[in-house]
Write a protein that holds these residues in place. Structure first.
Motif, PDB file in Angstrom:
ATOM      1  N   ILE B   7     -91.853 -17.884  76.375  1.00  0.00           N
ATOM      2  CA  ILE B   7     -90.767 -16.893  76.429  1.00  0.00           C
ATOM      3  C   ILE B   7     -89.722 -17.399  77.426  1.00  0.00           C
ATOM      4  CG2 ILE B   7     -90.161 -14.466  76.826  1.00  0.00           C
ATOM      5  CD1 ILE B   7     -93.200 -13.854  76.678  1.00  0.00           C
ATOM      6  N   ILE B   8     -88.471 -17.505  76.971  1.00  0.00           N
ATOM      7  CA  ILE B   8     -87.380 -17.913  77.877  1.00  0.00           C
ATOM      8  C   ILE B   8     -86.388 -16.745  77.984  1.00  0.00           C
ATOM      9  CG2 ILE B   8     -85.605 -19.632  78.383  1.00  0.00           C
ATOM     10  CD1 ILE B   8     -86.967 -21.557  76.426  1.00  0.00           C
ATOM     11  N   ASP B   9     -86.316 -16.169  79.170  1.00  0.00           N
ATOM     12  CA  ASP B   9     -85.434 -15.019  79.405  1.00  0.00           C
ATOM     13  C   ASP B   9     -85.188 -14.909  80.903  1.00  0.00           C
ATOM     14  OD1 ASP B   9     -84.391 -12.301  79.697  1.00  0.00           O
ATOM     15  OD2 ASP B   9     -85.117 -11.945  77.666  1.00  0.00           O
ATOM     16  N   ASP B  10     -83.934 -14.624  81.299  1.00  0.00           N
ATOM     17  CA  ASP B  10     -83.633 -14.536  82.737  1.00  0.00           C
ATOM     18  C   ASP B  10     -84.098 -13.213  83.348  1.00  0.00           C
ATOM     19  OD1 ASP B  10     -81.489 -13.436  81.158  1.00  0.00           O
ATOM     20  OD2 ASP B  10     -80.362 -13.181  83.003  1.00  0.00           O
ATOM     21  N   GLU B  11     -84.501 -12.253  82.518  1.00  0.00           N
ATOM     22  CA  GLU B  11     -85.011 -10.976  83.037  1.00  0.00           C
ATOM     23  C   GLU B  11     -86.525 -11.140  83.272  1.00  0.00           C
ATOM     24  OE1 GLU B  11     -83.502  -8.077  83.722  1.00  0.00           O
ATOM     25  OE2 GLU B  11     -81.523  -8.334  82.827  1.00  0.00           O
ATOM     26  N   GLN B  12     -86.876 -11.494  84.505  1.00  0.00           N
ATOM     27  CA  GLN B  12     -88.274 -11.847  84.780  1.00  0.00           C
ATOM     28  C   GLN B  12     -89.261 -10.693  84.593  1.00  0.00           C
ATOM     29  OE1 GLN B  12     -89.080 -14.478  88.137  1.00  0.00           O
ATOM     30  NE2 GLN B  12     -86.942 -15.046  88.116  1.00  0.00           N
ATOM     31  N   GLU B  13     -88.812  -9.486  84.884  1.00  0.00           N
ATOM     32  CA  GLU B  13     -89.720  -8.338  84.693  1.00  0.00           C
ATOM     33  C   GLU B  13     -90.003  -8.114  83.210  1.00  0.00           C
ATOM     34  OE1 GLU B  13     -89.077  -4.829  86.959  1.00  0.00           O
ATOM     35  OE2 GLU B  13     -88.601  -5.936  88.762  1.00  0.00           O
ATOM     36  N   PHE B  14     -89.048  -8.525  82.388  1.00  0.00           N
ATOM     37  CA  PHE B  14     -89.242  -8.425  80.940  1.00  0.00           C
ATOM     38  C   PHE B  14     -90.259  -9.479  80.483  1.00  0.00           C
ATOM     39  CE2 PHE B  14     -87.988 -10.004  76.698  1.00  0.00           C
ATOM     40  CZ  PHE B  14     -88.248  -8.865  75.954  1.00  0.00           C
ATOM     41  N   THR B  15     -90.054 -10.718  80.932  1.00  0.00           N
ATOM     42  CA  THR B  15     -90.938 -11.799  80.483  1.00  0.00           C
ATOM     43  C   THR B  15     -92.386 -11.554  80.954  1.00  0.00           C
ATOM     44  OG1 THR B  15     -90.350 -13.150  82.395  1.00  0.00           O
ATOM     45  CG2 THR B  15     -89.161 -13.583  80.383  1.00  0.00           C
ATOM     46  N   THR B  46     -96.996 -28.309  74.685  1.00  0.00           N
ATOM     47  CA  THR B  46     -96.813 -28.072  73.256  1.00  0.00           C
ATOM     48  C   THR B  46     -96.827 -26.577  72.979  1.00  0.00           C
ATOM     49  OG1 THR B  46     -98.012 -30.121  72.841  1.00  0.00           O
ATOM     50  CG2 THR B  46     -97.724 -28.653  70.966  1.00  0.00           C
ATOM     51  N   PHE B  47     -95.829 -26.121  72.257  1.00  0.00           N
ATOM     52  CA  PHE B  47     -95.759 -24.701  71.870  1.00  0.00           C
ATOM     53  C   PHE B  47     -95.568 -24.591  70.366  1.00  0.00           C
ATOM     54  CE2 PHE B  47     -94.083 -24.847  76.236  1.00  0.00           C
ATOM     55  CZ  PHE B  47     -94.933 -23.949  76.848  1.00  0.00           C
ATOM     56  N   ASP B  48     -96.064 -23.479  69.818  1.00  0.00           N
ATOM     57  CA  ASP B  48     -95.815 -23.195  68.398  1.00  0.00           C
ATOM     58  C   ASP B  48     -94.488 -22.467  68.244  1.00  0.00           C
ATOM     59  OD1 ASP B  48     -98.377 -24.143  67.558  1.00  0.00           O
ATOM     60  OD2 ASP B  48     -99.251 -22.279  68.344  1.00  0.00           O
ATOM     61  N   VAL B  49     -94.281 -21.523  69.153  1.00  0.00           N
ATOM     62  CA  VAL B  49     -93.117 -20.635  69.035  1.00  0.00           C
ATOM     63  C   VAL B  49     -92.423 -20.465  70.396  1.00  0.00           C
ATOM     64  CG1 VAL B  49     -92.342 -18.350  68.256  1.00  0.00           C
ATOM     65  CG2 VAL B  49     -94.449 -19.315  67.314  1.00  0.00           C
ATOM     66  N   VAL B  50     -91.095 -20.434  70.360  1.00  0.00           N
ATOM     67  CA  VAL B  50     -90.332 -20.075  71.560  1.00  0.00           C
ATOM     68  C   VAL B  50     -89.612 -18.758  71.276  1.00  0.00           C
ATOM     69  CG1 VAL B  50     -88.387 -20.692  73.053  1.00  0.00           C
ATOM     70  CG2 VAL B  50     -89.997 -22.451  72.351  1.00  0.00           C
ATOM     71  N   VAL B  51     -89.824 -17.780  72.163  1.00  0.00           N
ATOM     72  CA  VAL B  51     -89.093 -16.514  72.075  1.00  0.00           C
ATOM     73  C   VAL B  51     -87.958 -16.630  73.088  1.00  0.00           C
ATOM     74  CG1 VAL B  51     -89.211 -14.004  72.374  1.00  0.00           C
ATOM     75  CG2 VAL B  51     -91.159 -15.229  71.384  1.00  0.00           C
ATOM     76  N   LEU B  52     -86.738 -16.658  72.576  1.00  0.00           N
ATOM     77  CA  LEU B  52     -85.587 -17.074  73.383  1.00  0.00           C
ATOM     78  C   LEU B  52     -84.519 -15.985  73.491  1.00  0.00           C
ATOM     79  CD1 LEU B  52     -83.995 -19.529  74.672  1.00  0.00           C
ATOM     80  CD2 LEU B  52     -83.299 -20.107  72.350  1.00  0.00           C
ATOM     81  N   ASP B  53     -84.103 -15.704  74.728  1.00  0.00           N
ATOM     82  CA  ASP B  53     -83.024 -14.727  74.941  1.00  0.00           C
ATOM     83  C   ASP B  53     -81.688 -15.375  74.578  1.00  0.00           C
ATOM     84  OD1 ASP B  53     -81.683 -12.429  75.767  1.00  0.00           O
ATOM     85  OD2 ASP B  53     -81.551 -13.078  77.855  1.00  0.00           O
ATOM     86  N   LEU B  54     -80.812 -14.580  73.984  1.00  0.00           N
ATOM     87  CA  LEU B  54     -79.530 -15.129  73.535  1.00  0.00           C
ATOM     88  C   LEU B  54     -78.533 -15.304  74.676  1.00  0.00           C
ATOM     89  CD1 LEU B  54     -78.345 -16.002  70.809  1.00  0.00           C
ATOM     90  CD2 LEU B  54     -77.462 -13.710  70.513  1.00  0.00           C
ATOM     91  N   GLN B  55     -78.533 -14.357  75.627  1.00  0.00           N
ATOM     92  CA  GLN B  55     -77.540 -14.416  76.721  1.00  0.00           C
ATOM     93  C   GLN B  55     -78.212 -14.688  78.050  1.00  0.00           C
ATOM     94  OE1 GLN B  55     -74.541 -11.535  77.422  1.00  0.00           O
ATOM     95  NE2 GLN B  55     -73.909 -11.439  75.294  1.00  0.00           N
ATOM     96  N   LEU B  80     -84.197 -13.344  70.809  1.00  0.00           N
ATOM     97  CA  LEU B  80     -84.198 -11.930  71.208  1.00  0.00           C
ATOM     98  C   LEU B  80     -82.853 -11.639  71.851  1.00  0.00           C
ATOM     99  CD1 LEU B  80     -87.504 -10.946  73.027  1.00  0.00           C
ATOM    100  CD2 LEU B  80     -86.664 -10.081  70.867  1.00  0.00           C
ATOM    101  N   THR B  81     -82.256 -10.536  71.507  1.00  0.00           N
ATOM    102  CA  THR B  81     -80.958 -10.237  72.103  1.00  0.00           C
ATOM    103  C   THR B  81     -80.759  -8.745  72.337  1.00  0.00           C
ATOM    104  OG1 THR B  81     -78.583 -10.363  71.762  1.00  0.00           O
ATOM    105  CG2 THR B  81     -79.902 -10.265  69.796  1.00  0.00           C
ATOM    106  N   GLY B  82     -79.970  -8.459  73.369  1.00  0.00           N
ATOM    107  CA  GLY B  82     -79.633  -7.065  73.632  1.00  0.00           C
ATOM    108  C   GLY B  82     -78.489  -6.616  72.750  1.00  0.00           C
ATOM    109  N   HIS B  83     -77.800  -7.576  72.154  1.00  0.00           N
ATOM    110  CA  HIS B  83     -76.624  -7.221  71.374  1.00  0.00           C
ATOM    111  C   HIS B  83     -76.483  -8.220  70.226  1.00  0.00           C
ATOM    112  CE1 HIS B  83     -72.637  -5.861  70.423  1.00  0.00           C
ATOM    113  NE2 HIS B  83     -72.140  -7.057  70.617  1.00  0.00           N
ATOM    114  N   ALA B  84     -77.066  -7.853  69.090  1.00  0.00           N
ATOM    115  CA  ALA B  84     -77.058  -8.777  67.956  1.00  0.00           C
ATOM    116  C   ALA B  84     -75.843  -8.539  67.066  1.00  0.00           C
ATOM    117  CB  ALA B  84     -78.328  -8.605  67.147  1.00  0.00           C
ATOM    118  N   THR B  85     -74.942  -9.521  67.010  1.00  0.00           N
ATOM    119  CA  THR B  85     -73.837  -9.410  66.066  1.00  0.00           C
ATOM    120  C   THR B  85     -74.213 -10.202  64.821  1.00  0.00           C
ATOM    121  OG1 THR B  85     -72.757 -11.375  66.946  1.00  0.00           O
ATOM    122  CG2 THR B  85     -72.096  -9.271  67.902  1.00  0.00           C
ATOM    123  N   VAL B  86     -73.596  -9.849  63.710  1.00  0.00           N
ATOM    124  CA  VAL B  86     -73.891 -10.544  62.456  1.00  0.00           C
ATOM    125  C   VAL B  86     -73.550 -12.031  62.601  1.00  0.00           C
ATOM    126  CG1 VAL B  86     -73.286 -10.663  59.998  1.00  0.00           C
ATOM    127  CG2 VAL B  86     -73.459  -8.439  61.125  1.00  0.00           C
TER     128      VAL B  86
END
Lengths: 216, 142
Positions: B7-15, B46-55, B80-86
């Motif tokens: 999981i890559i996200d700057d919100e550490q409490e979330f991760t 080695t990872f199978d999946v990365v869950v990545l924050d957009l911002q 993963l994003t807090g604000h997904a635009t098309v």
């Protein structure tokens, strides 16, 4: 030609409002996401305790509750800023505490600045400096200077903002950085809002400082 | 087979909370609080999946996705994003993201996506291995 608040609102208002709305909603979503994961974690612990026939770990629960409370406080602060921002268009003219306006402008755009990797230090004046005008346009003016100023700054740069009185006793908001960060161009969008406040933007020769001077 | 997730996200409490919940569901989870740290972690493990924050500060999710897919095309990335635009969603898919979820994400949905992502990665790795074996068989004169 002097522009009215309404004309300037129509021209620049929606863009600034939209930009701030997007970043604030993103911040609120982050708070909700943290609360969501922590309540989910509590639910997981309850299910595991039930399954294993043991009481839930009170200490762990207490830690999770503290994390949720912290996010509620954070979200509350964000929504308070949003509320003040939303009401900033209520009055076309009012007496505004300059440092309070800077604090609000920084709180609203905190994520955008943080994403650029730039640290902003705001030092308020010892006394209070008031300017008259529309809070919304003062916020948008401060923001447009911040956006222009941080455009060329490298990640890790520190931008210092302070309010003061200049040698002519005019109220002044100063943006300074050790490295050059401003160009002569890019300030046009601020022009109309500057008129409203009878203010001007003054750049220094080294391009390391820009002053927003009120009462030209 | 347990899913290896980063999981890559700057919100550490979330991760932290998300990682614990995923671990409770049998996954092996690592976390990174910045894109730079995450990219380094992918180099070392080695990872199978990365869950990545957009911002994120310094490097955003789209930029990180480009590097991840360039270095490791089989790696599956869920944004993963807090604000997904098309527009962002389409851009992410074009760059090879498996999916884009909006925060706060539903754990059941995220778990399903991770399982699908792992299965997809295994198929891609198997295919690549088959191609390599075929290539060896054809080029070596045994």
């Amino acid at each position: 030609m002097k522009h009215t608040v309404q004309e300037i609102t129509d021209q620049y208002g929606p863009a600034y409002f939209g930009r701030m709305g997007a970043t604030i909603s993103h911040d609120i979503k982050n708070c909700l996401a943290i609360m969501n994961e922590n309540t989910g974690l509590m639910s997981d612990h309850l299910m595991m305790a039930q399954k294993n026939g043991v009481p839930p770990d009170i200490e762990r629960f207490s830690g999770i509750v503290q994390r949720i409370e912290k996010q509620i406080g954070r979200a509350d602060g964000i929504v308070k800023s949003l509320s003040t921002f939303s009401h900033s268009m209520d009055k076309p003219e009012q007496q505004i505490d300059l440092d309070e306006a800077v604090t609000l402008a920084l709180a609203l755009g905190a994520r955008i600045i943080a994403n650029k990797g730039i640290k902003v230090n705001h030092t308020g004046a010892a006394g209070k400096f008031y300017v008259n005008g529309s809070l919304f346009f003062l916020l948008s003016l401060i923001w447009s200077i911040l956006e222009n100023a941080t455009e060329t700054l490298a990640s890790g740069a520190v931008l210092n903002i302070s309010s003061m009185k200049d040698e002519k006793s005019r109220i002044c908001l100063s943006f300074q950085c050790e490295q050059p960060f401003v160009s002569d161009s890019g300030w046009q969008t601020s022009g109309l809002a500057l008129d409203l406040f009878q203010a001007e933007i003054v750049l220094d020769d080294q391009h390391t400082r820009v002053d927003l001077v009120f009462g030209k | 087979m347990t899913e290896k997730v980063l999981i890559i996200d700057d919100e550490q409490e979330f991760t932290q909370a998300l990682a614990e919940r995923m671990t409770n569901r049998g996954m092996t989870v690592s976390t990174s609080s910045s894109a730079i740290e995450g990219l380094q972690s992918v180099e070392e493990h080695t990872f199978d999946v990365v869950v990545l924050d957009l911002q994120m500060p310094e490097m955003d999710g789209i930029e990180t996705l480009k590097i991840l897919k360039k270095k490791n095309p089989e790696l599956q990335v869920i944004l993963l994003t807090g604000h997904a635009t098309v527009e962002k969603g389409i851009e992410a898919m074009k760059l090879g993201a498996m999916d884009l979820l909006e925060k706060p994400a539903d754990m059941t949905t995220l778990t399903e996506k991770i399982k699908k992502a792992q299965a997809k990665k295994m198929i891609l790795v198997e295919k690549k291995t088959e191609e390599r074996i075929r290539d060896i068989m054809e080029t070596r004169g045994w």
